[in-house]
Write an enzyme that holds these catalytic residues in place. Structure first.
Site: not given
Ligand code: KIV
Length: 259
Positions: A113, A82, A111, A177, A43-44
Site C-alpha cells: 500500500e 498482501d 502487493k 480503493e 491482509d483483510s
Molecule cells: O486486504 C485486502 O483484502 C485488500 C483488498 C481490499 C484490495 O487489500
C-alpha cells in the site's frame, strides 16, 4: 488449465475486464481459481477470519500460512500476497520479507500500500525480480478514517500523482480503493498499467472484492459491495437444523451408520 502470466494482465488493459477476488483458504481459492484472473491473499484476513479490529494486527507468519494454502490450491490464477503492515518500512526490509514470502509460499507477486513514498521500494523489488501490485486511494493499513477519497481538489491531485508515480515504478497493476468515480476514470485513462477497483467504479480495468463480503459471510456491507448471496443465513439455517436433528435423535440416521 494453463497458468496465467502477469504479462497477460497488462495486455487486458482497455480490452477485457480483469477479474479478482480475495482468498485465504483452500476451498475459496479452488473455486476462485476456476474463474478469476487474480487471487489476492489479502491482509483483510485479519478482520474477516481472525476478528481483529484492523489489518495492522496481521503478522507475516499468519499470512504465509494462508498464502501457502491458497497458492497450493490454485492452478491458473495469479496469486498476489498482501504484505502486512510494517513489513516494508524501507526497501531493504521490504526485499528481505518479500523474498521470504515468495520462497515460502511460491506466490506470484506481492502487493503493498502507498503512493509516491513507495516508489523506491517498488523499484527495488521489481529490479530484483519480484512482481509488485500497487494499492492507492484508501489505504487500510495507514488511513485514519475509512471515508471515500478524492472528494476535494487537493486529495484528487494527490491520489492522481500517487497513481502516476506508482505506475511508473514497475508495478503490473494498481488497486484503487474507495475513490470517487471521476478520479478512478481519470487515473485509469492516465496510466499505462491496469487499475483494479474496489469501491472505485466501473471505469477501472478490473474489479476486486473481499469474497466473504460478496458472499454475505461478513458483517460488512459498504455501498460498493454487491452481495451475491447471504451465506451467513444459509449456514445459520444448516447449523440450526443439525442441532435440532441431534436433539431429536434424527441424526445420525441409518444412512450414516456403519453396520
Ligand atoms: O486486504 C485486502 O483484502 C485488500 C483488498 C481490499 C484490495 O487489500
Amino acid at each position: 488449465m494453463q497458468k496465467l502470466k502477469i504479462s497477460k494482465i497488462l495486455k487486458k488493459k482497455n480490452k477485457i475486464p480483469i477479474t479478482c477476488l480475495t482468498a485465504y483458504t483452500k476451498t475459496i481459492a479452488q473455486i476462485a481459481d476456476k474463474f478469476c484472473d487474480i487471487i489476492l491473499v489479502g491482509d483483510s484476513l485479519g478482520m474477516v477470519l481472525y476478528g481483529m479490529k484492523t489489518t495492522r494486527e496481521v503478522n507475516i507468519e499468519t499470512m504465509i500460512l494462508h498464502g501457502r494454502a491458497v497458492k497450493n490450491s490454485t492452478k491458473k490464477s495469479i496469486v498476489v500476497f498482501d504484505m502486512p503492515y510494517k513489513t516494508y518500512t524501507n526497501k531493504f526490509i521490504a526485499y528481505k520479507n518479500a523474498r521470504k514470502i515468495i520462497k515460502l509460499t511460491k506466490c506470484d507477486a506481492v502487493k503493498l500500500e502507498g503512493g509516491k513514498k513507495m516508489v523506491g521500494t517498488i523499484k527495488h523489488l521489481t529490479k530484483k525480480g519480484i512482481p509488485v501490485m500497487g494499492h492507492i486511494g484508501l489505504l487500510p493499513q495507514t488511513s485514519r478514517n475509512f471515508k471515500v477519497k478524492g472528494k476535494n481538489f487537493i486529495q484528487k491531485r494527490q491520489i492522481l500523482e500517487d497513481a502516476i508515480a506508482v505506475s511508473n515504478s514497475g508495478v503490473f497493476a494498481i488497486i484503487i480503493e474507495c475513490v470517487v468515480e471521476n478520479l478512478a476514470k481519470k487515473i485509469t485513462k492516465s496510466i499505462s498499467v491496469p487499475t483494479i477497483g474496489i469501491g472505485a467504479s466501473k471505469h477501472c480495468d478490473g474489479q476486486i472484492l473481499v469474497t466473504e463480503d460478496m458472499l454475505g459471510l461478513s458483517d460488512l456491507f459498504p455501498r460498493f459491495v454487491k452481495r451475491y448471496s447471504n451465506l451467513k443465513k444459509i449456514i445459520e439455517r444448516c447449523i440450526k437444523n443439525y442441532v435440532k436433528d441431534v436433539k431429536l435423535r434424527r441424526f445420525p440416521s441409518y444412512k450414516n451408520v456403519y453396520k
